[in-house]
Motif scaffolding. Structure first.
Motif, PDB file in Angstrom:
ATOM      1  N   LYS A 261      18.225 -48.814  72.841  1.00 53.82           N
ATOM      2  CA  LYS A 261      19.654 -48.931  72.544  1.00 53.82           C
ATOM      3  C   LYS A 261      20.103 -50.372  72.707  1.00 53.82           C
ATOM      4  CE  LYS A 261      22.610 -47.277  75.531  1.00 53.82           C
ATOM      5  NZ  LYS A 261      23.388 -46.292  76.311  1.00 53.82           N
ATOM      6  N   GLU A 269      27.396 -49.436  70.020  1.00 53.57           N
ATOM      7  CA  GLU A 269      26.006 -49.182  70.363  1.00 53.57           C
ATOM      8  C   GLU A 269      25.184 -48.854  69.113  1.00 53.57           C
ATOM      9  OE1 GLU A 269      26.037 -46.049  73.232  1.00 53.57           O
ATOM     10  OE2 GLU A 269      26.600 -47.360  74.900  1.00 53.57           O
ATOM     11  N   ASP A 271      21.460 -47.179  68.223  1.00 52.28           N
ATOM     12  CA  ASP A 271      20.349 -46.436  68.812  1.00 52.28           C
ATOM     13  C   ASP A 271      19.136 -46.436  67.882  1.00 52.28           C
ATOM     14  OD1 ASP A 271      21.622 -45.528  71.232  1.00 52.28           O
ATOM     15  OD2 ASP A 271      22.834 -44.207  69.967  1.00 52.28           O
TER      16      ASP A 271
END
Length: 581
Positions: A261, A269, A271
């Protein structure tokens, strides 16, 4: 199309080289048992990058007489290694002439090391607490077994890393920043990592289910191993659960899953999930590309040396379920895809079960069929005498399933093949080998398919019927019925049959008077023969004849036609014959 690259390269080693008497004076005494060792990091490790070996090291060691610790760096009163400079140590020991010793060496960071060396258990333990992007985790080891002291000894030893270095990099930090995306921290998570290394056996293990998770800022002033890319993260992961030939450095490659991440300064964010990532002791695994602006599409490149490319494996967006892809073209079924195969084509399959019945296979071309994993991609209803005339084939990451028949036993095979290679393939059912060149099986699983054996006669896993050369590397043969694995037999006598089995394991549920490699010579009549090579392979006691057995299966008499070599020792000379067409 922007892509990311994922590579694996061998990292540098630490070398322990001998020194002369002028460099290091011996201890008091007559010197008959004086052992002098110089520890030296390779001079080529000069670049400023993770793993350059320049962090100050401390050398720990232990000397054993059997299981008794004679000297050790963690035992009071033992000789201490002398630091020559940042990359060199010397160690002088007085041992007893005429005795044999084992020695273990471990070199890690002088300050901030996460490792604990314990001579009494011959092991090192790892603390994974929040240690990402930390060069203090670099370390090296070696085991010297059976050193006999018959006088003064100057021993050359080489230390290597016991873990894989995993690097993640990107080439779009500047582009992302222009778009208002600035990286604050990254988080890497790997489940099932090892936290203990037995220095004597070289085997890594875990005291419990250990998960590595760390969050760290983006590294600064570090050079990523691939030009044009910048670091996002680095970590060292202990590896090596399987060691071959009693060599602590000869650890097999393993596959891990990484979740990753990126957290930006505005809280955004990104991922990632990297599955089946290859890691190996003393290798770098590099994951790199345009990870911030185009994270979905990337290639995987595995390189076992700094400059020598080996396997290039392209990984793109998943193939739609049940479909087939060649290049950028998508096909609805195998028949249409096979008709479009040209030389060196890569046929990509989805995580689906494909029925091969009625399919016409490519002929006179070299091609690769690639799945998404042995448990995900299946080619079903394969039959014997499947025609691939003049073709050389490679199968990767899938299962080959024999046709199931409720009335008679079934088998399958590809006839008139030139060469064939099987990488990470499960072969479920009796497989007949026909290649005129070589058929090679790497990291394959051979399993018994009860549905293809309704009369319970037992089926062999691999039958070297028409093949000239068959090679099995790191394969498992698991028969849930009786002890039948590899059969060497055929009606044709115009060529020899050679079989090589290395690092393989054979198990069976029920006993049978077979060898793991069964050689039947009743049709050969001295017109043809071959060589059987077996290295570092084992079978269970259910194979009553052991690893190999040669017999005339008509008269049930033992024969000595084939040359047999087991662990580099010729155990049967065989006959020398030049088969005639």
């Amino acid at each position: 199309m922007k892509k990311s690259l994922f590579a694996m390269v061998a990292v540098g080693a630490v070398t322990l080289a001998s020194c002369s008497s002028e460099e290091m004076a011996g201890p008091a005494g007559n010197g008959d048992g004086n052992v002098i060792i110089t520890a030296q990091l390779p001079t080529e490790l000069q670049s400023r990058a993770y793993g350059d070996g320049t962090v100050a090291k401390t050398l720990s060691y232990a000397v054993y007489d059997g299981d008794d610790v004679i000297f050790a760096s963690d035992v009071a009163g033992s000789p201490a290694p002398v630091i020559v400079d940042a990359k060199n140590f010397t160690l002088s020991l007085n041992l007893v002439k005429g005795k044999t010793y084992d020695l273990l060496f471990w070199a890690d960071a002088t300050t901030g090391s996460p490792y604990t060396f314990t001579s009494s258990t011959k092991s090192v333990t790892v603390n994974y607490d929040n240690l990402g992007n930390n060069e203090n985790r670099d370390a090296f080891f070696q085991a010297v077994k059976g050193l006999t002291v018959n006088g003064p000894v100057q021993q050359t030893v080489e230390l290597r890393r016991p873990f894989a270095q995993v690097n993640i990099g990107t080439n779009d930090l500047a582009d992302a920043k222009k778009a208002g995306l600035e990286v604050a921290t990254t988080t890497m998570t790997v489940s099932g990592v090892y936290d203990t290394l037995n220095l004597f056996t070289g085997v890594a293990s875990a005291s419990e289910d250990v998960t590595l998770t760390y969050t760290a800022a983006v590294p600064e002033n570090e050079t990523f191993p691939v030009n044009g890319y910048e670091y996002l993260a680095m970590n060292y992961i202990l590896s090596g659960t399987e060691v071959t030939e009693n060599d602590v450095q000869a650890a097999s490659r393993e596959l891990i899953d990484i979740t990753y991440k990126v957290t930006c300064t505005d809280g955004h964010e990104i991922d990632y999930s990297f599955t089946n990532v290859p890691v190996q002791r003393n290798y770098r695994t590099n994951i790199y590309g345009s990870l911030l602006t185009n994270p979905a599409d990337f290639n995987i490149i595995v390189i076992p040396g700094f400059n020598d490319p080996d396997n290039n494996v392209e990984v793109k967006n998943p193939v739609p379920a049940g479909k087939v892809r060649i290049g950028e073209d998508i096909f609805d079924n195998l028949t249409d895809a096979f008709a479009a195969v040209t030389d060196n084509a890569v046929v990509e399959l989805a995580a689906s079960d494909y029925d091969t019945k009625g399919a016409t296979w490519p002929k006179n071309v070299t091609f690769t069929i690639k799945g998404e994993g042995k448990d995900l991609t299946i080619l079903s209803n394969l039959t014997d005498n499947t025609g691939v005339n003049g073709s050389s084939m490679t199968f990767e990451n899938l299962t080959l399933n024999v046709e199931e028949n409720p009335y008679t036993g079934t088998c399958f095979g590809f006839i008139h093949t030139v060469d064939a290679t099987y990488n990470n393939v499960r072969i479920n059912g009796e497989f007949h080998l026909y290649a005129s060149g070589t058929e090679t099986f790497n990291n394959c699983d051979f399993t018994y398919n009860a549905a293809s054996d309704p009369k319970k006669g037992g089926r062999y896993a691999a039958w070297c019927y028409g093949s000239r050369n068959a090679v099995f590397n790191n394969c498992t043969f698991k028969n849930d019925f009786n002890a039948k694995a590899i059969l060497v037999y055929g009606a044709e006598t115009s060529y020899n049959r050679n079989v090589t089995v290395k690092n393989c394991k054979f198990t069976a549920a029920e006993e049978k008077d077979n060898g793991a490699i069964e050689i039947h010579t009743e049709t050969f009549n001295g017109a043809c023969a071959g060589t059987i090579i077996i290295e570092n392979s084992t079978c269970t006691g259910t194979y009553q004849k052991g690893m190999w057995n040669e017999i005339n299966n008509t008269t049930k008499e033992a024969t000595t036609t084939f040359k047999v070599i087991v662990d580099n020792e010729t155990v049967q000379e065989g006959i020398s014959v030049d088969p005639k067409p």
